[in-house]
Scaffold this motif. Sequence first.
Motif, mmCIF file in Angstrom:
data_model
loop_
_atom_site.group_PDB
_atom_site.id
_atom_site.type_symbol
_atom_site.label_atom_id
_atom_site.label_comp_id
_atom_site.label_asym_id
_atom_site.label_seq_id
_atom_site.Cartn_x
_atom_site.Cartn_y
_atom_site.Cartn_z
ATOM 1 N N ASN A 1 56.635 -63.540 27.808
ATOM 2 C CA ASN A 1 56.695 -62.668 28.991
ATOM 3 C C ASN A 1 55.580 -61.634 29.025
ATOM 4 O OD1 ASN A 1 58.829 -63.783 30.449
ATOM 5 N ND2 ASN A 1 60.333 -62.734 29.182
ATOM 6 N N SER A 2 54.897 -61.439 27.898
ATOM 7 C CA SER A 2 53.786 -60.480 27.881
ATOM 8 C C SER A 2 52.520 -61.050 28.523
ATOM 9 C CB SER A 2 53.492 -60.038 26.444
ATOM 10 O OG SER A 2 52.922 -61.112 25.706
ATOM 11 N N TRP A 3 52.488 -62.371 28.728
ATOM 12 C CA TRP A 3 51.318 -63.002 29.321
ATOM 13 C C TRP A 3 51.242 -62.762 30.815
ATOM 14 C CZ3 TRP A 3 51.381 -68.568 26.844
ATOM 15 C CH2 TRP A 3 50.769 -68.499 25.587
ATOM 16 N N ASP A 4 50.023 -62.814 31.336
ATOM 17 C CA ASP A 4 49.850 -62.714 32.784
ATOM 18 C C ASP A 4 50.053 -64.089 33.424
ATOM 19 O OD1 ASP A 4 47.461 -64.113 32.331
ATOM 20 O OD2 ASP A 4 46.187 -62.388 32.704
ATOM 21 N N ARG A 5 50.005 -64.131 34.739
ATOM 22 C CA ARG A 5 50.316 -65.348 35.489
ATOM 23 C C ARG A 5 49.397 -66.536 35.153
ATOM 24 N NH1 ARG A 5 53.106 -67.273 39.822
ATOM 25 N NH2 ARG A 5 51.973 -68.588 41.302
ATOM 26 N N PRO A 6 48.064 -66.371 35.131
ATOM 27 C CA PRO A 6 47.199 -67.534 34.883
ATOM 28 C C PRO A 6 47.456 -68.224 33.535
ATOM 29 C CG PRO A 6 45.898 -65.759 35.799
ATOM 30 C CD PRO A 6 47.252 -65.189 35.500
ATOM 31 N N ILE A 7 47.611 -67.447 32.462
ATOM 32 C CA ILE A 7 47.837 -68.076 31.157
ATOM 33 C C ILE A 7 49.241 -68.685 31.098
ATOM 34 C CG2 ILE A 7 48.631 -66.006 29.929
ATOM 35 C CD1 ILE A 7 46.973 -66.978 27.511
ATOM 36 N N SER A 8 50.203 -68.050 31.758
ATOM 37 C CA SER A 8 51.568 -68.597 31.793
ATOM 38 C C SER A 8 51.600 -69.941 32.512
ATOM 39 C CB SER A 8 52.524 -67.621 32.474
ATOM 40 O OG SER A 8 52.640 -66.440 31.723
ATOM 41 N N ILE A 9 50.867 -70.042 33.594
ATOM 42 C CA ILE A 9 50.809 -71.307 34.341
ATOM 43 C C ILE A 9 50.152 -72.387 33.484
ATOM 44 C CG2 ILE A 9 49.713 -72.473 36.306
ATOM 45 C CD1 ILE A 9 50.214 -69.874 37.897
ATOM 46 N N ALA A 10 49.032 -72.056 32.848
ATOM 47 C CA ALA A 10 48.341 -73.036 31.998
ATOM 48 C C ALA A 10 49.248 -73.491 30.860
ATOM 49 C CB ALA A 10 47.047 -72.436 31.445
ATOM 50 N N TYR A 11 49.961 -72.562 30.247
ATOM 51 C CA TYR A 11 50.873 -72.906 29.147
ATOM 52 C C TYR A 11 52.005 -73.801 29.650
ATOM 53 C CZ TYR A 11 53.853 -72.295 25.028
ATOM 54 O OH TYR A 11 54.628 -72.520 23.914
ATOM 55 N N SER A 12 52.552 -73.472 30.799
ATOM 56 C CA SER A 12 53.629 -74.299 31.375
ATOM 57 C C SER A 12 53.144 -75.718 31.639
ATOM 58 C CB SER A 12 54.131 -73.688 32.683
ATOM 59 O OG SER A 12 54.741 -72.455 32.444
ATOM 60 N N GLN A 13 51.915 -75.849 32.121
ATOM 61 C CA GLN A 13 51.364 -77.178 32.389
ATOM 62 C C GLN A 13 51.189 -77.972 31.092
ATOM 63 O OE1 GLN A 13 47.941 -75.806 34.562
ATOM 64 N NE2 GLN A 13 48.919 -76.143 36.539
ATOM 65 N N VAL A 14 50.688 -77.320 30.052
ATOM 66 C CA VAL A 14 50.475 -77.995 28.765
ATOM 67 C C VAL A 14 51.814 -78.375 28.132
ATOM 68 C CG1 VAL A 14 49.696 -77.594 26.384
ATOM 69 C CG2 VAL A 14 48.193 -77.054 28.297
ATOM 70 N N ILE A 15 52.759 -77.452 28.123
ATOM 71 C CA ILE A 15 54.077 -77.735 27.547
ATOM 72 C C ILE A 15 54.764 -78.862 28.323
ATOM 73 C CG2 ILE A 15 56.410 -76.784 27.243
ATOM 74 C CD1 ILE A 15 54.520 -75.967 25.026
#
Length: 152
Positions: free
Chosen positions: A118-132
């Motif tokens: 939750n400490s991440w901003d939107r762009p990195i969260s989206i990229a992580y969600s895509q990879v996961i």
Amino acid sequence: MKSLITFLLLSLIIHKSFAQITGTSAPTTEEEYNYLTKGYQVQVSEGLDMKKGYQFKDVGTLKQSNYEFTFKLLVREATNEIGGILVITKSLMWNKTYHFCIPHGNQALTERYWADLNSWDRPISIAYSQVISALFGGLMTEAYNMEKKLKN
């Protein structure tokens, strides 16, 4: 309803597959979690030896947008169990690196992992969600194929 049953069946297959690979795996410990989120970075930057009693198995590195995600399994040598999953995330734009632990079997540590995310901003969260999501899709396919082979 059919998709719920399919999801539950595939979840069971993944659980069985995970158990076959690692045996009955003990949950991630607080010590393992802290090592993966903090100690590993110190070990690498200071050139220290690997944590005694453990080894890493590289899963791979995936690039998404301006980020690179490297996954490693922390394996307990004595039992050949997975202690946790190290996720090394590097922002290629800002040259910042994050170390996360994906724990298992320990709700308190899972909640800490979620808080860290939750400490991440939107762009990195989206990229992580895509990879996961891509990794999860591959894992589900592998589990399904393993189940088919076991039935034959």
